[in-house]
Every structure is written in C-alpha cells, then in structure tokens.
Design a protein around this motif. Sequence first.
Motif, short mmCIF file in Angstrom:
data_model
loop_
_atom_site.label_atom_id
_atom_site.label_comp_id
_atom_site.label_asym_id
_atom_site.label_seq_id
_atom_site.Cartn_x
_atom_site.Cartn_y
_atom_site.Cartn_z
N TYR A 1 0.78 -1.20 -0.05
CA TYR A 1 -0.16 0.08 -0.02
C TYR A 1 0.95 1.20 -0.17
O TYR A 1 1.58 1.46 1.03
N ALA A 2 0.64 2.06 -1.01
CA ALA A 2 1.80 3.22 -1.15
C ALA A 2 1.15 4.34 -0.07
O ALA A 2 0.07 4.27 0.47
N ILE A 3 2.36 5.18 0.28
CA ILE A 3 2.09 6.33 1.01
C ILE A 3 2.39 7.60 0.44
O ILE A 3 3.34 7.62 -0.12
N VAL A 4 1.33 8.29 0.26
CA VAL A 4 1.37 9.44 -0.62
C VAL A 4 1.39 10.80 0.31
O VAL A 4 0.20 10.79 1.06
N ASP A 5 2.18 11.70 0.22
CA ASP A 5 2.29 12.66 1.31
C ASP A 5 1.86 12.66 2.73
O ASP A 5 0.92 13.15 3.42
N ASP A 6 2.40 11.52 3.18
CA ASP A 6 2.50 10.87 4.55
C ASP A 6 1.03 10.40 4.69
O ASP A 6 0.68 10.20 6.02
N ILE A 7 0.22 9.96 3.78
CA ILE A 7 -0.93 9.30 3.98
C ILE A 7 -1.21 8.14 3.41
O ILE A 7 -0.86 7.84 2.09
N PRO A 8 -1.31 7.10 4.12
CA PRO A 8 -1.59 5.48 3.51
C PRO A 8 -2.59 5.68 2.54
O PRO A 8 -3.68 5.85 3.09
N VAL A 9 -2.49 4.81 1.33
CA VAL A 9 -3.58 4.64 0.56
C VAL A 9 -3.99 3.26 0.77
O VAL A 9 -3.58 2.32 0.19
N MET A 10 -5.05 3.21 1.55
CA MET A 10 -5.55 1.82 1.96
C MET A 10 -6.35 1.10 1.25
O MET A 10 -7.29 0.52 1.94
N LEU A 11 -6.51 1.22 0.20
CA LEU A 11 -7.38 0.67 -0.88
C LEU A 11 -6.94 -0.39 -1.81
O LEU A 11 -5.62 -0.42 -2.12
N ILE A 12 -7.73 -1.91 -1.30
CA ILE A 12 -7.16 -3.01 -1.91
C ILE A 12 -6.87 -2.67 -3.47
O ILE A 12 -5.96 -3.44 -4.09
N ASP A 13 -7.91 -2.07 -4.22
CA ASP A 13 -7.80 -1.89 -5.64
C ASP A 13 -6.23 -1.08 -5.97
O ASP A 13 -6.09 -1.26 -7.07
N GLU A 14 -6.12 0.03 -5.03
CA GLU A 14 -4.93 0.76 -5.54
C GLU A 14 -3.74 -0.07 -5.07
O GLU A 14 -2.49 0.44 -5.36
N ALA A 15 -3.63 -1.24 -4.27
CA ALA A 15 -2.50 -1.88 -3.73
C ALA A 15 -1.69 -2.40 -4.81
O ALA A 15 -2.13 -2.84 -6.03
N ARG A 16 -0.40 -2.47 -4.62
CA ARG A 16 0.43 -3.17 -5.62
C ARG A 16 0.63 -4.52 -5.31
O ARG A 16 1.10 -4.89 -4.01
N GLN A 17 0.62 -5.52 -6.26
CA GLN A 17 0.79 -6.93 -5.95
C GLN A 17 2.16 -7.12 -5.88
O GLN A 17 3.08 -6.87 -6.94
N ILE A 18 2.96 -7.83 -4.84
CA ILE A 18 4.25 -8.16 -4.73
C ILE A 18 4.25 -9.80 -5.57
O ILE A 18 3.66 -10.69 -4.95
N PRO A 19 5.31 -9.72 -6.47
CA PRO A 19 5.11 -10.96 -7.14
C PRO A 19 5.92 -12.38 -6.06
O PRO A 19 6.71 -11.76 -5.24
N ALA A 20 5.50 -13.41 -6.43
CA ALA A 20 6.09 -14.48 -5.45
C ALA A 20 7.42 -14.69 -5.59
O ALA A 20 8.05 -15.37 -4.38
N GLU A 21 8.13 -14.36 -6.41
CA GLU A 21 9.44 -14.45 -6.52
C GLU A 21 10.40 -13.60 -5.75
O GLU A 21 11.60 -13.70 -5.31
N VAL A 22 9.51 -12.38 -5.20
CA VAL A 22 10.49 -11.44 -4.28
C VAL A 22 10.27 -11.69 -2.93
O VAL A 22 8.93 -12.09 -2.44
N GLU A 23 11.46 -12.04 -2.11
CA GLU A 23 11.32 -12.43 -0.71
C GLU A 23 10.91 -11.01 0.02
O GLU A 23 11.49 -10.22 0.01
#
Length: 59
Positions: A36-58
């Motif tokens: 979940y991105a933090i924009v101007d010190d405000i967390p963007v807690m929207l599931i649709d806006e979240a970035r999926q982390i690939p399985a190969e990334v530890e």
Amino acid sequence: MDKKLLDILVCPLCKGPLVYDAKALELICKVDRLAYAIVDDIPVMLIDEARQIPAEVEL
C-alpha cells in the motif's frame, strides 16, 4: 510515518499487520503480498490501489 498510526493500521483485506518500508514509502502485507503506497504521508489503504508483490520477491 507516525509510529502511533503504524500501530493501529492493518491490512484492509486480511486485517493482518503491516510492515513499513521507509525506502519504498509503502506498507507491506506479507500474508496477501500487497504493498500500500504512502502519498504525502497518507497511506492509501485501498485494495484496488495496492501493488501486488510477485511470489519470487522475498519479503
């Protein structure tokens, strides 16, 4: 990022804990592999806006 805010924020999908990544300015849910991105010190807690982390990334 405010420590008090970090203590109360949870993943909106699974309600699990989040890990603060200061370098990437993101809150990471390790269970759902979402960032979940933090924009101007405000967390963007929207599931649709979240970035999926690939399985190969530890986390």
